[in-house]
Scaffold this motif. Structure first.
Motif, PDB file in Angstrom:
ATOM      1  N   THR A   5       0.817  -1.212   0.000  1.00 15.42           N
ATOM      2  CA  THR A   5       0.000   0.000   0.000  1.00 15.42           C
ATOM      3  C   THR A   5       0.850   1.262   0.000  1.00 15.42           C
ATOM      4  N   GLY A   6       0.201   2.364  -0.359  1.00 12.70           N
ATOM      5  CA  GLY A   6       0.896   3.639  -0.405  1.00 12.70           C
ATOM      6  C   GLY A   6       1.331   4.150   0.945  1.00 12.70           C
ATOM      7  N   GLY A   7       0.804   3.572   2.007  1.00  8.57           N
ATOM      8  CA  GLY A   7       1.201   4.028   3.329  1.00  8.57           C
ATOM      9  C   GLY A   7       2.557   3.502   3.758  1.00  8.57           C
ATOM     10  N   ASN A   8       3.119   2.563   2.981  1.00  8.35           N
ATOM     11  CA  ASN A   8       4.434   2.041   3.350  1.00  8.35           C
ATOM     12  C   ASN A   8       5.502   3.103   3.170  1.00  8.35           C
ATOM     13  N   GLU A   9       6.204   3.404   4.249  1.00  9.22           N
ATOM     14  CA  GLU A   9       7.209   4.444   4.163  1.00  9.22           C
ATOM     15  C   GLU A   9       8.422   3.963   3.397  1.00  9.22           C
ATOM     16  N   GLN A  10       9.098   4.917   2.779  1.00  9.23           N
ATOM     17  CA  GLN A  10      10.376   4.623   2.143  1.00  9.23           C
ATOM     18  C   GLN A  10      11.483   5.024   3.108  1.00  9.23           C
TER      19      GLN A  10
END
Lengths: 113, 114
Positions: B98-103
Protein backbone atom coordinates in the motif's frame (compact mmCIF):
# COMPACT_ATOMS: atom_id res chain seq x y z
CA UNK A 1 4.61 19.69 -13.82
CA UNK A 2 4.66 19.32 -10.05
CA UNK A 3 1.57 17.61 -8.73
CA UNK A 4 2.47 18.35 -5.11
CA UNK A 5 3.19 21.93 -4.13
CA UNK A 6 4.58 23.47 -1.00
CA UNK A 7 4.24 27.19 -1.61
CA UNK A 8 6.09 28.36 1.48
CA UNK A 9 9.84 27.76 1.11
CA UNK A 10 10.50 28.68 4.73
CA UNK A 11 8.85 29.11 8.10
CA UNK A 12 10.22 30.64 11.30
CA UNK A 13 8.49 29.93 14.60
CA UNK A 14 9.13 30.59 18.27
CA UNK A 15 9.96 27.58 20.44
CA UNK A 16 6.81 26.30 22.14
CA UNK A 17 4.46 27.75 19.52
CA UNK A 18 2.63 25.90 16.75
CA UNK A 19 4.22 25.27 13.34
CA UNK A 20 1.79 24.86 10.45
CA UNK A 21 3.11 23.56 7.15
CA UNK A 22 0.88 23.52 4.10
CA UNK A 23 0.76 21.35 1.01
CA UNK A 24 -1.51 21.42 -2.06
CA UNK A 25 -1.93 18.76 -4.71
CA UNK A 26 -3.53 18.58 -8.12
CA UNK A 27 -3.97 14.84 -8.76
CA UNK A 28 -7.32 13.63 -7.43
CA UNK A 29 -6.10 10.03 -7.72
CA UNK A 30 -3.69 10.42 -4.80
CA UNK A 31 -4.81 8.19 -1.95
CA UNK A 32 -1.91 8.38 0.50
CA UNK A 33 -0.08 11.41 1.80
CA UNK A 34 3.16 11.40 3.76
CA UNK A 35 5.42 13.92 5.46
CA UNK A 36 9.17 13.49 5.60
CA UNK A 37 11.70 15.42 7.63
CA UNK A 38 15.26 16.05 6.46
CA UNK A 39 18.27 17.33 8.35
CA UNK A 40 21.31 18.63 6.44
CA UNK A 41 23.66 15.87 5.24
CA UNK A 42 21.10 13.17 6.09
CA UNK A 43 18.45 11.38 4.08
CA UNK A 44 14.76 12.16 4.65
CA UNK A 45 13.03 10.26 7.44
CA UNK A 46 9.35 9.39 7.56
CA UNK A 47 7.31 11.47 9.96
CA UNK A 48 3.59 10.77 9.56
CA UNK A 49 1.10 9.67 6.90
CA UNK A 50 -2.61 9.81 6.21
CA UNK A 51 -4.91 7.81 3.99
CA UNK A 52 -7.42 9.63 1.81
CA UNK A 53 -10.27 7.99 3.70
CA UNK A 54 -9.33 9.96 6.81
CA UNK A 55 -9.23 13.67 7.52
CA UNK A 56 -6.90 13.66 10.51
CA UNK A 57 -4.04 11.60 11.87
CA UNK A 58 -2.18 12.36 15.06
CA UNK A 59 1.14 11.09 16.39
CA UNK A 60 2.42 12.81 19.50
CA UNK A 61 3.23 16.42 18.69
CA UNK A 62 2.50 15.92 14.98
CA UNK A 63 -0.95 16.06 13.39
CA UNK A 64 -1.76 15.92 9.71
CA UNK A 65 -5.08 17.27 8.40
CA UNK A 66 -6.45 16.38 4.98
CA UNK A 67 -9.09 18.40 3.11
CA UNK A 68 -9.85 16.37 -0.02
CA UNK A 69 -12.33 18.82 -1.48
CA UNK A 70 -9.70 21.55 -1.38
CA UNK A 71 -6.87 19.15 -2.30
CA UNK A 72 -4.96 20.48 0.65
CA UNK A 73 -3.16 19.01 3.62
CA UNK A 74 -1.33 20.52 6.51
CA UNK A 75 1.11 19.37 9.18
CA UNK A 76 0.80 20.86 12.66
CA UNK A 77 3.67 20.61 15.13
CA UNK A 78 2.73 21.48 18.70
CA UNK A 79 4.72 22.56 20.59
CA UNK A 80 7.63 23.34 18.28
CA UNK A 81 11.07 22.41 19.58
CA UNK A 82 14.57 23.39 18.40
CA UNK A 83 15.13 19.84 17.13
CA UNK A 84 12.25 20.35 14.72
CA UNK A 85 14.38 22.73 12.66
CA UNK A 86 14.70 20.87 9.36
CA UNK A 87 13.31 20.69 5.83
CA UNK A 88 9.87 19.11 5.62
CA UNK A 89 8.69 17.42 2.45
CA UNK A 90 5.11 16.61 1.62
CA UNK A 91 4.63 13.54 -0.59
CA UNK A 92 1.68 11.76 -2.18
CA UNK A 93 1.06 8.45 -3.90
CA UNK A 94 -1.66 6.74 -5.90
CA UNK A 95 -2.61 3.10 -6.45
CA UNK A 96 -2.97 3.91 -10.14
CA UNK A 97 0.71 4.92 -10.23
CA UNK A 98 2.02 1.90 -8.31
CA UNK A 99 2.29 4.09 -5.20
CA UNK A 100 5.35 5.95 -6.46
CA UNK A 101 5.87 9.06 -4.38
CA UNK A 102 5.52 12.58 -5.76
CA UNK A 103 7.27 15.12 -3.57
CA UNK A 104 6.79 18.80 -2.97
CA UNK A 105 9.71 21.24 -3.03
CA UNK A 106 10.02 21.31 0.75
CA UNK A 107 9.60 23.88 3.54
CA UNK A 108 12.53 24.83 5.75
CA UNK A 109 11.42 25.24 9.35
CA UNK A 110 13.50 27.22 11.81
CA UNK A 111 12.51 27.09 15.46
CA UNK A 112 13.80 30.12 17.39
CA UNK A 113 14.73 29.77 21.05
CA UNK B 1 19.37 -0.93 13.25
CA UNK B 2 17.98 -1.06 9.73
CA UNK B 3 19.94 0.83 7.13
CA UNK B 4 20.22 2.10 3.61
CA UNK B 5 23.83 2.89 2.79
CA UNK B 6 25.28 4.74 -0.17
CA UNK B 7 28.83 4.19 -1.38
CA UNK B 8 29.98 7.82 -1.22
CA UNK B 9 28.87 10.94 0.63
CA UNK B 10 30.68 13.30 -1.72
CA UNK B 11 31.88 12.74 -5.27
CA UNK B 12 33.56 15.02 -7.80
CA UNK B 13 33.69 13.92 -11.43
CA UNK B 14 34.55 15.46 -14.77
CA UNK B 15 32.21 15.96 -17.69
CA UNK B 16 32.00 12.84 -19.82
CA UNK B 17 33.07 10.42 -17.10
CA UNK B 18 31.03 7.31 -16.33
CA UNK B 19 29.79 7.47 -12.75
CA UNK B 20 28.52 4.66 -10.53
CA UNK B 21 26.47 5.32 -7.42
CA UNK B 22 25.88 2.28 -5.23
CA UNK B 23 23.10 1.68 -2.75
CA UNK B 24 22.70 -1.23 -0.35
CA UNK B 25 19.80 -1.95 2.01
CA UNK B 26 19.71 -4.55 4.78
CA UNK B 27 15.93 -4.68 5.28
CA UNK B 28 15.14 -7.31 2.63
CA UNK B 29 12.93 -4.77 0.85
CA UNK B 30 11.62 -5.57 -2.60
CA UNK B 31 11.34 -1.95 -3.73
CA UNK B 32 14.28 0.36 -4.33
CA UNK B 33 14.37 3.89 -5.70
CA UNK B 34 16.80 6.55 -6.91
CA UNK B 35 15.93 10.24 -6.54
CA UNK B 36 17.75 13.48 -7.07
CA UNK B 37 17.12 16.47 -4.84
CA UNK B 38 17.54 19.99 -6.18
CA UNK B 39 16.66 23.32 -4.51
CA UNK B 40 13.12 24.41 -5.26
CA UNK B 41 12.28 21.11 -6.94
CA UNK B 42 12.16 18.67 -4.06
CA UNK B 43 12.88 15.01 -4.75
CA UNK B 44 12.38 13.72 -8.27
CA UNK B 45 12.27 10.02 -9.12
CA UNK B 46 14.91 8.85 -11.60
CA UNK B 47 14.43 5.06 -11.63
CA UNK B 48 12.90 2.41 -9.43
CA UNK B 49 12.88 -1.35 -9.11
CA UNK B 50 10.27 -3.69 -7.66
CA UNK B 51 12.37 -6.84 -7.92
CA UNK B 52 15.76 -8.21 -8.86
CA UNK B 53 16.67 -7.54 -12.49
CA UNK B 54 13.58 -5.40 -12.86
CA UNK B 55 13.70 -1.64 -13.48
CA UNK B 56 11.22 1.07 -14.38
CA UNK B 57 11.76 4.65 -15.47
CA UNK B 58 10.73 7.41 -13.13
CA UNK B 59 10.03 11.02 -13.98
CA UNK B 60 13.53 12.05 -15.11
CA UNK B 61 15.42 8.98 -16.44
CA UNK B 62 17.29 10.74 -19.27
CA UNK B 63 21.05 10.40 -18.92
CA UNK B 64 20.79 7.66 -16.29
CA UNK B 65 20.60 3.88 -16.17
CA UNK B 66 20.32 1.42 -13.29
CA UNK B 67 21.25 -2.12 -12.37
CA UNK B 68 19.77 -4.49 -9.82
CA UNK B 69 21.53 -7.83 -9.85
CA UNK B 70 20.88 -8.61 -6.18
CA UNK B 71 17.89 -7.79 -4.00
CA UNK B 72 19.87 -5.66 -1.57
CA UNK B 73 21.81 -3.61 -4.13
CA UNK B 74 20.60 -0.96 -6.58
CA UNK B 75 23.12 0.96 -8.67
CA UNK B 76 22.64 4.24 -10.51
CA UNK B 77 24.84 4.85 -13.53
CA UNK B 78 25.55 8.12 -15.25
CA UNK B 79 26.78 6.99 -18.66
CA UNK B 80 28.45 10.31 -19.51
CA UNK B 81 28.27 12.81 -16.68
CA UNK B 82 27.22 16.36 -17.48
CA UNK B 83 27.24 19.51 -15.36
CA UNK B 84 23.43 19.52 -15.13
CA UNK B 85 23.68 16.23 -13.24
CA UNK B 86 25.35 18.00 -10.33
CA UNK B 87 22.92 17.23 -7.52
CA UNK B 88 22.19 15.35 -4.31
CA UNK B 89 21.32 11.73 -5.10
CA UNK B 90 19.18 9.78 -2.66
CA UNK B 91 18.50 6.06 -2.62
CA UNK B 92 15.47 4.60 -0.84
CA UNK B 93 13.86 1.23 -0.22
CA UNK B 94 10.45 0.05 0.91
CA UNK B 95 8.21 -2.95 1.27
CA UNK B 96 5.71 -3.60 -1.49
CA UNK B 97 2.02 -3.02 -1.02
CA UNK B 98 0.00 0.00 0.00
CA UNK B 99 0.90 3.64 -0.41
CA UNK B 100 1.20 4.03 3.33
CA UNK B 101 4.43 2.04 3.35
CA UNK B 102 7.21 4.44 4.16
CA UNK B 103 10.38 4.62 2.14
CA UNK B 104 13.67 4.44 4.01
CA UNK B 105 16.37 6.73 2.68
CA UNK B 106 20.12 6.59 2.58
CA UNK B 107 22.23 9.62 3.62
CA UNK B 108 22.67 10.81 0.04
CA UNK B 109 25.59 11.37 -2.31
CA UNK B 110 26.47 14.94 -3.20
CA UNK B 111 27.75 14.70 -6.79
CA UNK B 112 29.57 17.58 -8.45
CA UNK B 113 30.32 17.37 -12.16
CA UNK B 114 32.99 19.79 -13.34
Amino acid sequence: DQQVKQNSPSLSVQEGRISILNCDYTNSMFDYFLWYKKYPAEGPTFLISISSIKDKNEDGRFTVFLNKSAKHLSLHIVPSQPGDSAVYFCAASAYSNDYKLSFGAGTTVTVRA
Amino acid sequence: DVKVTQSSRYLVKRTGEKVFLECVQDMDHENMFWYRQDPGLGLRLIYFSYDVKMKEKGDIPEGYSVSREKKERFSLILESASTNQTSMYLCASSLPGTGGNEQFFGPGTRLTVL
